[in-house]
Design a protein around this motif. Sequence first.
Motif, PDB file in Angstrom:
ATOM      1  N   GLU A  52     101.773  47.950  -3.700  1.00 46.24           N
ATOM      2  CA  GLU A  52     102.734  48.450  -4.209  1.00 46.24           C
ATOM      3  C   GLU A  52     103.174  48.165  -5.834  1.00 46.24           C
ATOM      4  OE1 GLU A  52     107.066  48.416  -2.011  1.00 46.24           O
ATOM      5  OE2 GLU A  52     105.253  47.645  -0.559  1.00 46.24           O
ATOM      6  N   LYS A  53     103.541  49.101  -6.551  1.00 47.56           N
ATOM      7  CA  LYS A  53     103.833  49.168  -7.977  1.00 47.56           C
ATOM      8  C   LYS A  53     105.240  48.305  -8.081  1.00 47.56           C
ATOM      9  CE  LYS A  53      99.937  50.699  -9.990  1.00 47.56           C
ATOM     10  NZ  LYS A  53      99.016  50.216  -9.122  1.00 47.56           N
ATOM     11  N   VAL A  54     105.384  47.923  -9.366  1.00 50.01           N
ATOM     12  CA  VAL A  54     106.751  47.258  -9.545  1.00 50.01           C
ATOM     13  C   VAL A  54     107.482  48.665 -10.166  1.00 50.01           C
ATOM     14  CG1 VAL A  54     108.120  46.225 -11.237  1.00 50.01           C
ATOM     15  CG2 VAL A  54     106.136  45.114 -10.281  1.00 50.01           C
ATOM     16  N   MET A 224     106.984  39.627  -7.541  1.00 49.85           N
ATOM     17  CA  MET A 224     106.024  40.209  -8.492  1.00 49.85           C
ATOM     18  C   MET A 224     104.605  39.363  -8.401  1.00 49.85           C
ATOM     19  SD  MET A 224     107.344  41.645 -12.004  1.00 49.85           S
ATOM     20  CE  MET A 224     108.994  42.388 -12.297  1.00 49.85           C
ATOM     21  N   THR A 225     103.605  40.237  -8.262  1.00 48.15           N
ATOM     22  CA  THR A 225     102.307  39.471  -8.121  1.00 48.15           C
ATOM     23  C   THR A 225     101.344  40.548  -9.226  1.00 48.15           C
ATOM     24  OG1 THR A 225     101.753  40.894  -6.159  1.00 48.15           O
ATOM     25  CG2 THR A 225     102.705  38.759  -5.873  1.00 48.15           C
ATOM     26  N   ALA A 226     100.164  39.977  -9.183  1.00 46.94           N
ATOM     27  CA  ALA A 226      99.163  40.618 -10.003  1.00 46.94           C
ATOM     28  C   ALA A 226      97.956  41.152  -9.092  1.00 46.94           C
ATOM     29  CB  ALA A 226      98.488  39.586 -10.999  1.00 46.94           C
ATOM     30  N   LEU A 227      97.103  42.191  -9.402  1.00 46.04           N
ATOM     31  CA  LEU A 227      96.431  42.734  -8.325  1.00 46.04           C
ATOM     32  C   LEU A 227      95.272  41.877  -8.109  1.00 46.04           C
ATOM     33  CD1 LEU A 227      95.936  45.253  -6.795  1.00 46.04           C
ATOM     34  CD2 LEU A 227      94.494  46.166  -8.405  1.00 46.04           C
ATOM     35  N   LYS A 228      94.821  41.567  -6.838  1.00 46.42           N
ATOM     36  CA  LYS A 228      93.838  40.993  -6.465  1.00 46.42           C
ATOM     37  C   LYS A 228      92.914  41.812  -5.632  1.00 46.42           C
ATOM     38  CE  LYS A 228      93.709  37.621  -3.221  1.00 46.42           C
ATOM     39  NZ  LYS A 228      94.172  36.600  -2.584  1.00 46.42           N
ATOM     40  N   THR A 229      91.665  41.882  -5.803  1.00 42.60           N
ATOM     41  CA  THR A 229      90.844  43.005  -4.811  1.00 42.60           C
ATOM     42  C   THR A 229      90.341  41.887  -3.876  1.00 42.60           C
ATOM     43  OG1 THR A 229      89.010  42.422  -6.585  1.00 42.60           O
ATOM     44  CG2 THR A 229      90.120  44.665  -6.410  1.00 42.60           C
ATOM     45  N   GLU A 230      90.262  42.422  -2.750  1.00 40.96           N
ATOM     46  CA  GLU A 230      90.139  41.463  -1.342  1.00 40.96           C
ATOM     47  C   GLU A 230      88.710  41.735  -1.191  1.00 40.96           C
ATOM     48  OE1 GLU A 230      90.664  41.314   3.093  1.00 40.96           O
ATOM     49  OE2 GLU A 230      91.372  43.009   2.105  1.00 40.96           O
ATOM     50  N   GLU A 231      88.014  40.649  -1.125  1.00 37.69           N
ATOM     51  CA  GLU A 231      86.694  40.607  -0.676  1.00 37.69           C
ATOM     52  C   GLU A 231      86.336  40.618   0.879  1.00 37.69           C
ATOM     53  OE1 GLU A 231      88.171  36.649  -0.702  1.00 37.69           O
ATOM     54  OE2 GLU A 231      88.268  38.099  -2.229  1.00 37.69           O
TER      55      GLU A 231
ATOM     56  N   SER B  41     102.419  45.300 -12.864  1.00 34.09           N
ATOM     57  CA  SER B  41     102.392  44.324 -11.922  1.00 34.09           C
ATOM     58  C   SER B  41     102.579  44.923 -10.482  1.00 34.09           C
ATOM     59  CB  SER B  41     103.398  43.571 -12.160  1.00 34.09           C
ATOM     60  OG  SER B  41     103.418  42.632 -13.212  1.00 34.09           O
ATOM     61  N   GLN B  42     101.990  44.323  -9.482  1.00 35.15           N
ATOM     62  CA  GLN B  42     102.356  44.575  -8.190  1.00 35.15           C
ATOM     63  C   GLN B  42     103.519  43.680  -7.418  1.00 35.15           C
ATOM     64  OE1 GLN B  42      99.266  45.444  -9.464  1.00 35.15           O
ATOM     65  NE2 GLN B  42      99.373  47.141  -8.008  1.00 35.15           N
ATOM     66  N   THR B  43     103.887  44.357  -6.425  1.00 35.01           N
ATOM     67  CA  THR B  43     105.114  43.689  -5.791  1.00 35.01           C
ATOM     68  C   THR B  43     104.881  43.274  -4.306  1.00 35.01           C
ATOM     69  OG1 THR B  43     106.338  45.448  -5.378  1.00 35.01           O
ATOM     70  CG2 THR B  43     107.060  44.532  -7.400  1.00 35.01           C
ATOM     71  N   LEU B  44     105.374  42.276  -3.804  1.00 33.06           N
ATOM     72  CA  LEU B  44     104.907  41.907  -2.466  1.00 33.06           C
ATOM     73  C   LEU B  44     106.527  41.926  -1.804  1.00 33.06           C
ATOM     74  CD1 LEU B  44     102.853  40.853  -0.785  1.00 33.06           C
ATOM     75  CD2 LEU B  44     103.556  38.619  -1.517  1.00 33.06           C
ATOM     76  N   GLN B  45     106.722  42.771  -1.063  1.00 35.37           N
ATOM     77  CA  GLN B  45     108.283  42.937  -0.388  1.00 35.37           C
ATOM     78  C   GLN B  45     108.439  41.911   0.575  1.00 35.37           C
ATOM     79  OE1 GLN B  45     109.206  46.830   0.149  1.00 35.37           O
ATOM     80  NE2 GLN B  45     111.332  46.348  -0.198  1.00 35.37           N
ATOM     81  N   ILE B  46     109.660  41.084   0.679  1.00 30.97           N
ATOM     82  CA  ILE B  46     109.714  40.186   1.465  1.00 30.97           C
ATOM     83  C   ILE B  46     111.397  40.194   1.963  1.00 30.97           C
ATOM     84  CG2 ILE B  46     107.917  38.494   1.076  1.00 30.97           C
ATOM     85  CD1 ILE B  46     110.055  36.748  -0.047  1.00 30.97           C
ATOM     86  N   ALA B  47     111.533  39.916   3.196  1.00 29.10           N
ATOM     87  CA  ALA B  47     112.832  39.712   3.762  1.00 29.10           C
ATOM     88  C   ALA B  47     113.015  38.603   4.392  1.00 29.10           C
ATOM     89  CB  ALA B  47     112.848  40.866   4.750  1.00 29.10           C
ATOM     90  N   LEU B  48     113.921  37.937   3.834  1.00 29.41           N
ATOM     91  CA  LEU B  48     114.482  36.465   4.301  1.00 29.41           C
ATOM     92  C   LEU B  48     115.718  36.906   5.528  1.00 29.41           C
ATOM     93  CD1 LEU B  48     114.394  34.437   1.054  1.00 29.41           C
ATOM     94  CD2 LEU B  48     112.628  34.717   2.898  1.00 29.41           C
TER      95      LEU B  48
END
Lengths: 232, 232
Positions: A52-54, A224-231, B41-48
């Motif tokens: 998912e993009k920011v 917010m995270t950076a993209l990682k390609t899953e192996e 940047s990518q995002t990771l959605q979380i719900a607490l």
Amino acid sequence: MGKVKIKKKETRIDMTAMSDVTVLLLTFFMLTSTFLQKEPVTVITPPSVSEEKVPDSNLLSVLVSPEGKVFLEVLGSKDSTMKSETVRADLLKNMVAEYKKSHPSANLAFTNKEMETFSKLNAFGVPITKMKEWLNLEPDQRDKFLESEQNPGIPINMNEDPNNPNEFQMWVRAAYNSVNPELQESMVKGRGIAIKADQTTPYSVVNVVMDNLQTMKMNKFTLMTALKTEEE
Amino acid sequence: MAIKTKSRQKKFDTRIDFTPMVDMNMLLITFFMLCTTMIKSQTLQIALPTNEKVEKEQQNKVKQSEAVTIIIDGKIDEKTGLSNPEDGMLFYYDGMPETDKLAQGESNMKQIEFGAKTGGAYPAIREILQERNKEVVLKIADLKKEWKEMKFSKNEEVNDSIYQEKAKKIRNDSTLKRPVVIIKATPNASYAHVVSVLDEMQINNISRYQIDRINEVDSAMMIMVQAKNLKK
């Protein structure tokens, strides 16, 4: 005679085609580019597989430095209906109102010029009592102060009492109540708040921010995270 | 003679040297290339969960047979105060913590090392989660096969969206045995650790997980398990 003529032609390369290509490339970059915004702290976000993009509009991002200083960034809507500038000016106004609720005697007023300066800033993070002084600094001095060690960032602490908010919570509340209904909507949906922290930041620091948001019942947000390609 | 020189001059005029133009364009392109952020940047959605007590009690009613608690621990560098993302430990237990024999160093908590150094993203924790979420993982794998063969639709986009929808249904299918993962992190854990464990939830199709605070029982168990493992 003929020999000489041929040699003369060869030394000169036609640059028109080259120029065409470069102009095209230039146009492409100019149209697609969004400039790197200057941020008070550089953070390297941790990698994740999330794709998912920011969102680049209607976003309140919380920048957390590894030492636990908190900065905020506000973005308005994509089109010009709610420009970032309008939203930011309104945010400051709301914040003053919010702050006066708990500090009725506080002498807090911003001139139009200060409001305008504030609305043009991408990131901010000074205690509200120092805001006026900070806004009146020269632009380069302002950046320097924001990055300096004397700046405590936006005051934040472990606070579980929603009726007695700390300054960070006031800012979030002010953003929530801003003139931009789209920002409020995306904050409710959980797309409007993004936490940006460095991967080496101790969890206890990030936890404070999360806990503050939780207290305000804004328990849906993004990291917010950076993209990682899953192996595989 | 006079005519000759005239024609020569004309020839020179029609041709413009584009080299400086190309030079300038190249410079501009370099500038734009360096200043733009192509990768967002990518995002990771979380719900607490909310901080309210009523809801907390409800959460605790999670079926104990389905619960898996993961505790993340890291190491803080004393000089910088930062937590190294490559240095961490994971602890996990199923259901309720068993503390009756804690004094003898026995409990149902197990310790595993972070897989950062081995290259893979947590091979150990992935196995554990996949084992607990077997039914969902198998179904999703079947679905993925169909998706790769474009069975839902010839159109790639339609194929994708149908796959996503079906996968979501499987993840939330209450007739399947699905674990509830409770993620806890010590203050020493780094932000990257937490994000990568959250990532594992996505990779392993776990739909029910929550972030919780660490309590005394957990820390006591951690100390005992660590001490026991050191003796070995």
